[in-house]
Design an enzyme around this catalytic site. Structure first.
Site, PDB file in Angstrom:
ATOM      1  N   LYS A  22       0.334  -1.925  -0.221  1.00 22.21           N
ATOM      2  CA  LYS A  22       0.307   0.571  -0.170  1.00 22.21           C
ATOM      3  C   LYS A  22       1.158   1.479   0.035  1.00 22.21           C
ATOM      4  O   LYS A  22       0.775   2.322  -1.122  1.00 22.21           O
ATOM      5  CB  LYS A  22      -1.058   0.351   1.183  1.00 22.21           C
ATOM      6  N   ASN A  23       1.897   1.681   1.011  1.00 20.11           N
ATOM      7  CA  ASN A  23       2.723   2.514   0.920  1.00 20.11           C
ATOM      8  C   ASN A  23       3.647   3.002   0.223  1.00 20.11           C
ATOM      9  O   ASN A  23       4.424   4.276  -0.273  1.00 20.11           O
ATOM     10  CB  ASN A  23       3.742   2.837   2.037  1.00 20.11           C
ATOM     11  N   CYS A 116      -4.290   7.843   9.518  1.00 20.63           N
ATOM     12  CA  CYS A 116      -4.759   7.626  11.228  1.00 20.63           C
ATOM     13  C   CYS A 116      -4.474   8.163  12.110  1.00 20.63           C
ATOM     14  O   CYS A 116      -3.330   9.430  11.750  1.00 20.63           O
ATOM     15  CB  CYS A 116      -4.637   6.101  11.611  1.00 20.63           C
ATOM     16  N   ARG A 121       0.568  14.341  12.970  1.00 21.33           N
ATOM     17  CA  ARG A 121       0.776  14.381  11.426  1.00 21.33           C
ATOM     18  C   ARG A 121       0.949  15.486  11.047  1.00 21.33           C
ATOM     19  O   ARG A 121       0.604  15.459   9.548  1.00 21.33           O
ATOM     20  CB  ARG A 121       0.061  13.409  10.773  1.00 21.33           C
ATOM     21  N   ASP A 306       4.334   1.156  12.108  1.00 21.30           N
ATOM     22  CA  ASP A 306       3.502   0.034  11.928  1.00 21.30           C
ATOM     23  C   ASP A 306       3.171  -1.329  12.255  1.00 21.30           C
ATOM     24  O   ASP A 306       1.825  -1.917  12.187  1.00 21.30           O
ATOM     25  CB  ASP A 306       3.041  -0.049  10.045  1.00 21.30           C
ATOM     26  N   ARG A 398      -8.471   0.093   5.018  1.00 17.16           N
ATOM     27  CA  ARG A 398      -7.858   1.055   4.021  1.00 17.16           C
ATOM     28  C   ARG A 398      -5.974   0.516   3.813  1.00 17.16           C
ATOM     29  O   ARG A 398      -5.913   1.102   3.262  1.00 17.16           O
ATOM     30  CB  ARG A 398      -7.155   2.376   5.541  1.00 17.16           C
TER      31      ARG A 398
HETATM   32  C1  EPZ Z   1       4.576   6.853   5.975  1.00 20.20           C
HETATM   33  O1  EPZ Z   1       3.919   8.020   7.130  1.00 20.20           O
HETATM   34  C2  EPZ Z   1       3.044   5.272   6.002  1.00 20.20           C
HETATM   35  N1  EPZ Z   1       2.143   5.993   5.420  1.00 20.20           N
HETATM   36  C3  EPZ Z   1       3.101   5.647   7.740  1.00 20.20           C
HETATM   37  O2  EPZ Z   1       2.241   3.758   7.505  1.00 20.20           O
HETATM   38  C4  EPZ Z   1       4.055   4.771   8.429  1.00 20.20           C
HETATM   39  O3  EPZ Z   1       3.486   4.290   9.527  1.00 20.20           O
HETATM   40  C5  EPZ Z   1       5.262   6.528   8.767  1.00 20.20           C
HETATM   41  O4  EPZ Z   1       5.358   6.566   7.208  1.00 20.20           O
HETATM   42  C6  EPZ Z   1       6.574   5.789   9.051  1.00 20.20           C
HETATM   43  O5  EPZ Z   1       7.298   4.746   8.264  1.00 20.20           O
HETATM   44  C7  EPZ Z   1       2.050   5.992   3.991  1.00 20.20           C
HETATM   45  O6  EPZ Z   1       3.113   5.609   2.821  1.00 20.20           O
HETATM   46  C8  EPZ Z   1       0.641   6.494   3.089  1.00 20.20           C
HETATM   47  P1  EPZ Z   1       6.843  10.375   7.820  1.00 20.20           P
HETATM   48  P2  EPZ Z   1       4.084   9.222   6.865  1.00 20.20           P
HETATM   49  O7  EPZ Z   1       6.325  11.560   6.958  1.00 20.20           O
HETATM   50  O8  EPZ Z   1       4.812   9.875   4.902  1.00 20.20           O
HETATM   51  C9  EPZ Z   1       6.834  13.159  10.951  1.00 20.20           C
HETATM   52  C10 EPZ Z   1       0.356   2.689   7.664  1.00 20.20           C
HETATM   53  O9  EPZ Z   1       0.131   1.812   8.599  1.00 20.20           O
HETATM   54  N2  EPZ Z   1       6.412  14.428  10.178  1.00 20.20           N
HETATM   55  O10 EPZ Z   1       7.377   9.017   8.370  1.00 20.20           O
HETATM   56  O11 EPZ Z   1       2.824  10.330   6.949  1.00 20.20           O
HETATM   57  C11 EPZ Z   1       5.434  13.125  11.937  1.00 20.20           C
HETATM   58  O12 EPZ Z   1       4.614  13.844  12.889  1.00 20.20           O
HETATM   59  C12 EPZ Z   1       0.764   4.546   8.214  1.00 20.20           C
HETATM   60  O13 EPZ Z   1       0.541   2.182   6.404  1.00 20.20           O
HETATM   61  C13 EPZ Z   1       6.772  15.580  11.021  1.00 20.20           C
HETATM   62  O14 EPZ Z   1       7.248  16.080  11.847  1.00 20.20           O
HETATM   63  O15 EPZ Z   1       5.349   9.475   7.921  1.00 20.20           O
HETATM   64  C14 EPZ Z   1       5.830  11.575  12.509  1.00 20.20           C
HETATM   65  O16 EPZ Z   1       5.714  11.888  14.154  1.00 20.20           O
HETATM   66  C15 EPZ Z   1       0.772   4.906   9.239  1.00 20.20           C
HETATM   67  N3  EPZ Z   1       6.850  16.527   9.714  1.00 20.20           N
HETATM   68  C16 EPZ Z   1       7.230  10.743  11.546  1.00 20.20           C
HETATM   69  O17 EPZ Z   1       7.346  12.244  10.852  1.00 20.20           O
HETATM   70  C17 EPZ Z   1       6.197  16.536   8.224  1.00 20.20           C
HETATM   71  O18 EPZ Z   1       6.176  17.084   8.024  1.00 20.20           O
HETATM   72  C18 EPZ Z   1       7.360  10.419  10.656  1.00 20.20           C
HETATM   73  O19 EPZ Z   1       6.177  10.655  10.234  1.00 20.20           O
HETATM   74  C19 EPZ Z   1       6.464  15.207   8.256  1.00 20.20           C
HETATM   75  C20 EPZ Z   1       6.300  14.276   9.382  1.00 20.20           C
END
Ligand code: EPZ
Length: 418
Positions: A22-23, A116, A121, A306, A398
């Protein structure tokens, strides 16, 4: 949405094929808008986030549809810069459309992405990186307006956190920005490498994907290709921790071991027997109660956030005290209170979930509150004695095509009830 009725207490046995990730699919569907011609994304799972992506693509003027198990995407010359709020708020992945709309329309209007509720986020890293590349971005309480009338230019940008989504946004932007972009502090998840593989096959000039530093030289045009995404490592982890929780002997096909090292290490520590009879095939056997284990989540290649709730579900009946420390999201363990409704001894303190393993979980009424927490409730219910009812299954849909079928084909007893 239908509810899941689970009758637990059965061993899991048989073979299951792991679907595409999915990701990986979600950012690639957005990136396909950067290409001239019709992109074909192959073997795409039927997920509600994919359905939402198709609706979003068509809403902004692209042509996107399923053809069998593939998805076809083609940008048009009537692209629109605004994403309907209902679609951008429906998933986290709507953030990926900022860049393709900037490329096609010179501007992008999008409300803050959904997803989620596992933490705040924010998308500040996406915004900071795009500003560094020349985008003019206004953030309002609910919407973001981005403009790049003269296009984007290369930049040197260092991510303060290896955000998966922000790395993907900036890779797409750099692919057609004028000049060279050097991105430091990049995420290294396999989905990043897969997006880079897709973009390179389309003609992008990207070096260093999968490492902390990427160098990307912008090109004028990208051409559409056919692409088969990597397997879904979190779906694989879901099945693996299900077997650890219930006991059994299951063979997974279509897996990539190298994406699962931290998960496999934890499963071995819990007493699972793992073997690799041939490439892409992984067999797990669990003939006893799992042993307790300690896990800390982290960015790839550490233990994936995850899979945290999935590990916790298997640890509910482990012998002894387990603990998992979450380092990525602030609210990853909403499922803990639901575990306790099965008689589990689990509590959260300072982003650590402490579990005192017991034998004899009993079925109950459980409410999913996010995607992976919902999958963890399914695992816990499968391991519990008696019947459970799981609500909030729209979260589970999802990220899983049909979780009842995923576990049903390896001997679990569960069904959907309208
Ligand atoms: C991706 O989310 C995945 N989703 C998530 O999977 C996964 O948990 C996550 O990466 C971490 O591996 C998809 O790929 C669609 P991040 P993403 O940006 O990109 C902070 C699932 O269950 N952050 O790496 O949103 C954020 O708050 C989902 O399949 C900022 O501070 O994750 C978090 O604490 C859930 N500023 C951390 O970084 C930003 O601009 C990781 O977020 C972006 C993120």
């Amino acid at each position: 949405m239908a509810e899941l009725i689970v009758t637990g207490g059965r061993r899991l046995e048989g073979s299951v094929r792991i679907p595409r990730s999915k990701n990986s699919v979600l950012p690639i569907l957005a990136a396909a808008l950067l290409c001239e011609g019709e992109s074909r994304i192959c073997d795409v799972p039927c997920l509600s986030d994919v359905d939402t992506s198709l609706a979003l693509l068509n809403a902004v003027g692209a042509c996107a549809c399923r053809e069998g198990t593939d998805v076809l995407v083609c940008a048009s010359n009537q692209m629109k810069p605004s994403v309907p709020d209902s679609l951008s708020g429906a998933m986290r992945s709507s953030v990926y459309y900022i860049v393709p709309l900037l490329y096609r329309c010179g501007e992008a209007h999008i409300s803050f992405p959904g997803g989620c509720r596992i933490g705040a986020r924010p998308i500040n890293l996406h915004i900071e990186g795009l500003r560094a590349m020349g985008a003019e971005i206004e953030t309002h309480p609910n919407t973001i307006i981005c403009r790049a009338p003269k296009g984007l230019h290369g930049a040197n940008f260092c991510l303060s956190f290896p955000s998966v989504g922000a790395t993907e946004t900036l890779m797409m932007a750099a692919a057609f920005a004028k000049g060279r972009t050097v991105l430091c502090g990049c995420a290294k998840e396999p989905e990043i490498t897969d997006l880079a593989r897709f973009l390179r096959r389309c003609g992008a000039r990207i070096q260093g994907a999968g490492g902390t530093c990427m160098t990307i030289d912008g090109v004028e045009r990208l051409k559409a290709v056919a692409h088969t995404p990597i397997p879904d490592r979190i779906t694989a982890a879901t099945v693996l921790f299900g077997v650890a929780a219930c006991g059994g002997d299951v063979t997974l096909t279509g897996v990539r071991y190298s994406h699962l090292n931290a998960v496999l290490h934890t499963l071995s520590a819990m007493g699972a027997e793992l073997c690799r009879p041939e490439p892409g095939v992984l067999r797990i056997q669990m003939e006893k109660r799992p042993d307790a284990a300690f896990v800390t989540t982290g960015v790839y290649p550490e233990f994936p956030t995850d899979a945290g709730p999935l590990f916790a579900a298997a640890a509910l009946q482990a012998t002894g005290e387990s603990m998992i420390r979450e380092t990525i999201f602030e609210n990853r363990f909403a499922c803990a209170a639901e575990f306790c409704r099965l008689g589990a001894e689990a509590h959260v303190q300072n982003s650590r979930l402490y579990i005192n393993g017991i034998s004899g979980l009993k079925g109950g009424l459980l409410a999913s509150q996010d995607l992976r927490g919902g999958a963890a409730l399914v695992i816990a219910a499968l391991a519990a004695q008696g019947k459970s009812r799981i609500t909030g299954t729209e979260y589970i849909a999802r990220g899983y095509e049909d979780i009842a079928q995923l576990f049903g084909r390896i001997g679990a007893e569960l069904y959907w009830e309208k």
